[in-house]
Design a protein around this motif. Structure first.
Motif, PDB file in Angstrom:
ATOM      1  N   ILE A 116       0.857  -1.182   0.000  1.00 33.01           N
ATOM      2  CA  ILE A 116       0.000   0.000   0.000  1.00 33.01           C
ATOM      3  C   ILE A 116       0.893   1.232   0.000  1.00 33.01           C
ATOM      4  O   ILE A 116       1.894   1.265   0.720  1.00 33.01           O
ATOM      5  CB  ILE A 116      -0.903  -0.037   1.253  1.00 33.01           C
ATOM      6  CG1 ILE A 116      -1.971  -1.133   1.059  1.00 33.01           C
ATOM      7  CG2 ILE A 116      -1.551   1.303   1.520  1.00 33.01           C
ATOM      8  CD1 ILE A 116      -2.672  -1.515   2.335  1.00 33.01           C
ATOM      9  N   LEU A 117       0.517   2.205  -0.826  1.00 29.94           N
ATOM     10  CA  LEU A 117       1.318   3.431  -0.919  1.00 29.94           C
ATOM     11  C   LEU A 117       0.770   4.488   0.032  1.00 29.94           C
ATOM     12  O   LEU A 117      -0.446   4.680   0.123  1.00 29.94           O
ATOM     13  CB  LEU A 117       1.283   3.978  -2.348  1.00 29.94           C
ATOM     14  CG  LEU A 117       1.906   3.097  -3.427  1.00 29.94           C
ATOM     15  CD1 LEU A 117       1.580   3.661  -4.816  1.00 29.94           C
ATOM     16  CD2 LEU A 117       3.421   2.994  -3.230  1.00 29.94           C
ATOM     17  N   THR A 118       1.683   5.163   0.721  1.00 29.33           N
ATOM     18  CA  THR A 118       1.252   6.233   1.618  1.00 29.33           C
ATOM     19  C   THR A 118       2.005   7.515   1.284  1.00 29.33           C
ATOM     20  O   THR A 118       3.097   7.477   0.687  1.00 29.33           O
ATOM     21  CB  THR A 118       1.539   5.877   3.097  1.00 29.33           C
ATOM     22  OG1 THR A 118       2.922   5.523   3.211  1.00 29.33           O
ATOM     23  CG2 THR A 118       0.680   4.724   3.571  1.00 29.33           C
ATOM     24  N   GLN A 119       1.382   8.614   1.653  1.00 34.74           N
ATOM     25  CA  GLN A 119       2.018   9.925   1.475  1.00 34.74           C
ATOM     26  C   GLN A 119       1.627  10.751   2.694  1.00 34.74           C
ATOM     27  O   GLN A 119       0.434  11.023   2.895  1.00 34.74           O
ATOM     28  CB  GLN A 119       1.503  10.549   0.168  1.00 34.74           C
ATOM     29  CG  GLN A 119       2.001  11.942  -0.114  1.00 34.74           C
ATOM     30  CD  GLN A 119       3.454  11.957  -0.573  1.00 34.74           C
ATOM     31  OE1 GLN A 119       4.365  11.915   0.249  1.00 34.74           O
ATOM     32  NE2 GLN A 119       3.672  12.047  -1.865  1.00 34.74           N
ATOM     33  N   GLY A 120       2.599  11.087   3.523  1.00 34.34           N
ATOM     34  CA  GLY A 120       2.303  11.838   4.744  1.00 34.34           C
ATOM     35  C   GLY A 120       1.306  11.113   5.641  1.00 34.34           C
ATOM     36  O   GLY A 120       0.416  11.738   6.207  1.00 34.34           O
ATOM     37  N   GLY A 121       1.418   9.789   5.711  1.00 35.57           N
ATOM     38  CA  GLY A 121       0.551   9.017   6.594  1.00 35.57           C
ATOM     39  C   GLY A 121      -0.771   8.626   5.972  1.00 35.57           C
ATOM     40  O   GLY A 121      -1.518   7.814   6.517  1.00 35.57           O
ATOM     41  N   GLN A 122      -1.096   9.195   4.812  1.00 31.22           N
ATOM     42  CA  GLN A 122      -2.378   8.885   4.179  1.00 31.22           C
ATOM     43  C   GLN A 122      -2.187   7.851   3.072  1.00 31.22           C
ATOM     44  O   GLN A 122      -1.177   7.862   2.365  1.00 31.22           O
ATOM     45  CB  GLN A 122      -2.942  10.174   3.583  1.00 31.22           C
ATOM     46  CG  GLN A 122      -4.342  10.017   3.057  1.00 31.22           C
ATOM     47  CD  GLN A 122      -4.871  11.303   2.450  1.00 31.22           C
ATOM     48  OE1 GLN A 122      -4.534  12.402   2.916  1.00 31.22           O
ATOM     49  NE2 GLN A 122      -5.677  11.175   1.420  1.00 31.22           N
ATOM     50  N   VAL A 123      -3.174   6.961   2.935  1.00 35.93           N
ATOM     51  CA  VAL A 123      -3.089   5.944   1.887  1.00 35.93           C
ATOM     52  C   VAL A 123      -3.477   6.579   0.553  1.00 35.93           C
ATOM     53  O   VAL A 123      -4.557   7.156   0.415  1.00 35.93           O
ATOM     54  CB  VAL A 123      -4.006   4.747   2.219  1.00 35.93           C
ATOM     55  CG1 VAL A 123      -4.111   3.790   1.040  1.00 35.93           C
ATOM     56  CG2 VAL A 123      -3.466   4.023   3.450  1.00 35.93           C
ATOM     57  N   VAL A 124      -2.596   6.484  -0.438  1.00 36.92           N
ATOM     58  CA  VAL A 124      -2.827   7.149  -1.727  1.00 36.92           C
ATOM     59  C   VAL A 124      -2.799   6.183  -2.909  1.00 36.92           C
ATOM     60  O   VAL A 124      -2.997   6.596  -4.052  1.00 36.92           O
ATOM     61  CB  VAL A 124      -1.793   8.281  -1.968  1.00 36.92           C
ATOM     62  CG1 VAL A 124      -1.978   9.400  -0.947  1.00 36.92           C
ATOM     63  CG2 VAL A 124      -0.361   7.751  -1.906  1.00 36.92           C
ATOM     64  N   PHE A 181     -15.930   1.365   9.235  1.00 38.22           N
ATOM     65  CA  PHE A 181     -14.923   0.475   8.661  1.00 38.22           C
ATOM     66  C   PHE A 181     -13.695   1.216   8.154  1.00 38.22           C
ATOM     67  O   PHE A 181     -13.013   0.769   7.238  1.00 38.22           O
ATOM     68  CB  PHE A 181     -15.525  -0.454   7.593  1.00 38.22           C
ATOM     69  CG  PHE A 181     -16.460  -1.447   8.211  1.00 38.22           C
ATOM     70  CD1 PHE A 181     -15.975  -2.625   8.744  1.00 38.22           C
ATOM     71  CD2 PHE A 181     -17.814  -1.179   8.334  1.00 38.22           C
ATOM     72  CE1 PHE A 181     -16.814  -3.528   9.374  1.00 38.22           C
ATOM     73  CE2 PHE A 181     -18.668  -2.073   8.968  1.00 38.22           C
ATOM     74  CZ  PHE A 181     -18.169  -3.260   9.482  1.00 38.22           C
ATOM     75  N   GLU A 182     -13.424   2.371   8.755  1.00 40.11           N
ATOM     76  CA  GLU A 182     -12.179   3.073   8.460  1.00 40.11           C
ATOM     77  C   GLU A 182     -11.096   2.505   9.376  1.00 40.11           C
ATOM     78  O   GLU A 182     -11.334   2.225  10.553  1.00 40.11           O
ATOM     79  CB  GLU A 182     -12.322   4.584   8.689  1.00 40.11           C
ATOM     80  CG  GLU A 182     -11.068   5.338   8.257  1.00 40.11           C
ATOM     81  CD  GLU A 182     -11.280   6.844   8.070  1.00 40.11           C
ATOM     82  OE1 GLU A 182     -12.298   7.363   8.571  1.00 40.11           O
ATOM     83  OE2 GLU A 182     -10.423   7.484   7.436  1.00 40.11           O
ATOM     84  N   THR A 183      -9.904   2.302   8.815  1.00 39.37           N
ATOM     85  CA  THR A 183      -8.804   1.718   9.587  1.00 39.37           C
ATOM     86  C   THR A 183      -8.013   2.814  10.287  1.00 39.37           C
ATOM     87  O   THR A 183      -8.389   3.992  10.232  1.00 39.37           O
ATOM     88  CB  THR A 183      -7.848   0.939   8.662  1.00 39.37           C
ATOM     89  OG1 THR A 183      -7.154   1.892   7.844  1.00 39.37           O
ATOM     90  CG2 THR A 183      -8.611  -0.033   7.771  1.00 39.37           C
ATOM     91  N   SER A 184      -6.893   2.438  10.884  1.00 40.51           N
ATOM     92  CA  SER A 184      -6.062   3.435  11.565  1.00 40.51           C
ATOM     93  C   SER A 184      -5.272   4.284  10.569  1.00 40.51           C
ATOM     94  O   SER A 184      -4.635   5.260  10.957  1.00 40.51           O
ATOM     95  CB  SER A 184      -5.101   2.737  12.533  1.00 40.51           C
ATOM     96  OG  SER A 184      -4.278   1.823  11.830  1.00 40.51           O
ATOM     97  N   LEU A 185      -5.282   3.910   9.279  1.00 36.54           N
ATOM     98  CA  LEU A 185      -4.599   4.722   8.266  1.00 36.54           C
ATOM     99  C   LEU A 185      -5.637   5.536   7.486  1.00 36.54           C
ATOM    100  O   LEU A 185      -6.537   4.959   6.876  1.00 36.54           O
ATOM    101  CB  LEU A 185      -3.828   3.827   7.279  1.00 36.54           C
ATOM    102  CG  LEU A 185      -2.728   2.933   7.845  1.00 36.54           C
ATOM    103  CD1 LEU A 185      -2.095   2.116   6.725  1.00 36.54           C
ATOM    104  CD2 LEU A 185      -1.671   3.758   8.570  1.00 36.54           C
TER     105      LEU A 185
END
Lengths: 578, 72
Positions: free
Chosen positions: A159-167, A354-358
């Motif tokens: 999974i790709l992240t940018q500044g902690g957010q999944v992108v 159903f939102e995760t910790s990311l």
């Protein structure tokens, strides 16, 4: 040299092609998401556990069932670690979603009057039945009609992240070997559970790919050590199943090597139809007493029962026929039966949406923690529907963030590494090492710290010495290599989290025989910590839930029974076998 | 573990089994347009190919193809 595919401008990316994923994709479209892409390493509708489910759904009937009682039973099946608000949501929504699935073209078994037919299955409430793979075929067609774009034979690895957010996400095509990059506003992970490719067909593509990718991206995972179903049970000598729920529902009974119907001892009310936790207690205690092999006897089933089984379990019944265990409308002999492997579910922690910790990452079905999503197709559908809607809402307000191209480049190298090696360790060697370590029943199905620690040492050996040398002859083997790598990580999470829970709850521990509602109404949480993993605990917010366990610490009820039956005694806080 | 045989006389090259196999065990031969077993050891014995083949050309047997570590 493999090429590269880029998929951009995605609003909702759904990873996984079972019922939770299909439902998430459909509901994301209905909620207004423009570009919804569903990606699977197989083909959506023919993949994962949903297509091969045991032909049953646990649907709540508003006019016949007691909702409160059903929620209480689901909560107790998790030893009070369940997210009770979610158990309530699943149950309440299961009726409407069943009706909707029928509208999407799913053929449920009906009475002569056209009503959903309820039959005995495992548990206290009768179940409804469907016709094997027809369910997923109908649901996949519905998703395509809704405009979901499907991408097949593509395994998502990270999974790709940018500044902690999944992108976004990356993976590869399992036929061409092309590296794939997905750029998306939001992602729903619906990659199912993991059974270590153990006994029985219909789940050997469930290799915990979602858990592993989410863990590497920094998500919080929980529930591996205390699932509602610690294992399932399949024929031991043949590759047949699933379908136990229907087999015991139609009257199949378990016999041990002394021809005793042992479930009468362990669960006099439900017997073979007891929940998976109870079956696991009984099977492992029988094994410990040397009463194996265990058989499922269905030779007494009448032809009409066998016909009903053929109707809802067409694949499993063909398997029985292929080895002569079913001839015409009769079972010819008792069938040896065994736990598959411990169910590995280090699921993603989710909230009620159903939102995760990311941020930007949602999760549905058995990819989520068992405390949020109980086993089964009904909750796969309800969780998928909510996750899809929530993801579409998130996508509406989210701006597409740019990808971190350095991260993409690094992950490309990691993803394709085994393919470029030339020679090295075969994926099957890693798989066998993991299986030989965690499948024996007295590691994770009947636990003691020293045995789990030895298993963990072996898994770390495989991790440190075999994984770096993994070799893939071609893109197909690259998939097998990634599955083996993911299962190694899953085994480590499973063992570490199980070592941490110092009590007996859904699984029995010989060294901690009490169920401890004073100190252990807690979730064990695992998260990546640099190159390692850190474990912590979080209190289950039972004070805000309707059902509260009594805050006592007592010998687990199954150890009490085992003492009464003369199987063991408990001395100085530990179990001594008779 | 399970798929044993694809009858090339019956196979009509429709590609359904190749598309649907969950473990991606099958391929279609470009020249003959017949399906074949490319990764036999990875078959999960789900019988999906056999049940979906419109020509009834596929035979599966429910036995383990390789060593299967067990609970006891």
């Amino acid at each position: 040299m493999p090429g590269e595919q880029r998929y951009e401008d995605i609003d909702v990316l759904v990873i996984g092609g079972g019922l939770a994923g299909v439902y998430a994709a459909i509901k994301a479209r209905e909620a207004g998401a423009d570009k919804v892409v569903q990606v699977d390493k197989g083909k959506v509708g023919k993949t994962g556990a949903s297509c091969f489910a045991a032909g049953v759904m646990h649907t709540y009937f508003p006019e016949e069932d007691d909702l409160e009682d059903r929620v209480r039973r689901l909560t107790r099946a998790q030893g009070f670690l369940a997210q009770q608000d979610l158990m309530q949501d699943h149950m309440e929504q299961s009726w409407d979603i069943t009706q909707e699935m029928a509208q999407f073209g799913v053929d449920f078994v009906r009475t002569a009057e056209g009503k959903l037919e309820r039959r005995a299955g495992r548990g206290s409430y009768p179940i409804i039945s469907f016709h094997g793979p027809q369910l997923m075929a109908a649901m996949a067609r519905a998703a395509i009609r809704k405009g979901v774009k499907m991408i097949y034979r593509t395994m998502v690895t990270d999974i790709l992240t940018q500044g902690g957010q999944v992108v976004g996400a990356v993976g590869f095509n399992t036929r061409s070997g092309d590296f794939c990059v997905f750029k998306t506003k939001t992602t729903v992970l619906a990659t199912g559970n993991a059974w270590y490719k153990g006994l029985g067909p219909g789940h050997r593509d469930c290799t915990g790919d979602g858990y592993a990718a989410a863990f590497r991206a920094g998500a919080k995972l929980s529930g591996a050590e205390n699932p509602d179903g610690p294992t399932n049970f399949f024929p031991a000598r043949y590759d047949i199943g699933p379908g136990m729920n229907k087999f015991v529902g139609e009257g199949g009974i378990f016999l041990n090597s002394k021809s005793e119907r042992f479930m009468e001892k362990y669960n006099p009310t439900l017997k073979e139809r007891a929940g998976l936790r109870n079956l696991n207690y009984a099977f492992t205690l029988e094994a410990k007493q040397g009463n194996t092999p265990i058989f499922m006897d269905m030779t007494h089933l009448k032809p009409d029962a066998v016909r009903r089984l053929k109707e809802v379990l067409p694949l499993a019944m063909r398997m029985f026929e292929s080895v002569g265990l079913v001839v015409g409308e009769r079972f010819t002999q008792p069938v040896e039966w065994m736990p598959i492997a411990p169910l590995a579910r280090p699921g993603l922690m989710v909230d009620r949406r159903f939102e995760t910790s990311l941020p930007g990452l949602f999760c549905a079905g058995e990819a989520a923690s068992p405390t949020a999503v109980p086993i089964g197709l009904a909750s796969a559908a309800t969780s998928g529907a909510t996750a899809g809607k929530s993801a579409a809402e998130y996508a509406r307000s989210a701006a597409a963030a740019p990808l971190d191209e350095e991260q993409v480049k690094r992950l490309r190298q990691e993803t394709l590494q085994a393919l470029n090696r030339g020679s090295g360790v075969e994926p099957d060697q890693v798989l066998l090492s993991v299986q030989e370590t965690v499948v024996p029943y007295d590691v994770l199905l009947l636990r003691r710290a020293d045995r789990m620690q030895r298993a963990l040492d072996a898994i770390e050996d495989a991790r440190d010495n075999l994984l770096p040398l993994l070799n893939a002859y071609d893109p197909h083997y690259l998939r097998m290599a990634h599955e083996a790598r993911n299962l190694t990580l899953i085994a480590e999470l499973h063992l570490r989290m199980s070592l941490a829970r110092a009590e007996s709850r859904s699984v029995l521990r010989e060294d901690f025989p009490c169920e401890d509602n004073q100190d252990w109404v807690k979730w064990v949480v695992a998260q990546r910590d640099g190159g390692g993993m850190k474990l912590s605990t979080e209190d289950v917010p039972v004070d805000g839930y309707p059902l509260k366990p009594e805050r006592t610490k007592n010998l687990h009820h199954m150890w009490q029974l085992a003492e009464k039956l003369g199987i063991c005694r408990v001395e100085k806080g530990a179990v001594k076998w008779a | 573990m399970g798929i044993r045989h694809i009858d090339v006389r019956l196979c009509n090259g429709c590609n359904i089994c190749v598309e649907d196999c969950p473990l991606d065990v099958l391929r279609l031969d470009e020249a003959t347009k017949k399906a074949y077993i490319a990764y036999l050891r990875d078959c999960q014995s789900c019988f999906l190919c056999q049940s979906e083949c419109p020509q009834d050309a596929i035979r599966c047997v429910a036995v383990h193809e390789r060593r299967m570590p067990k609970a006891w």
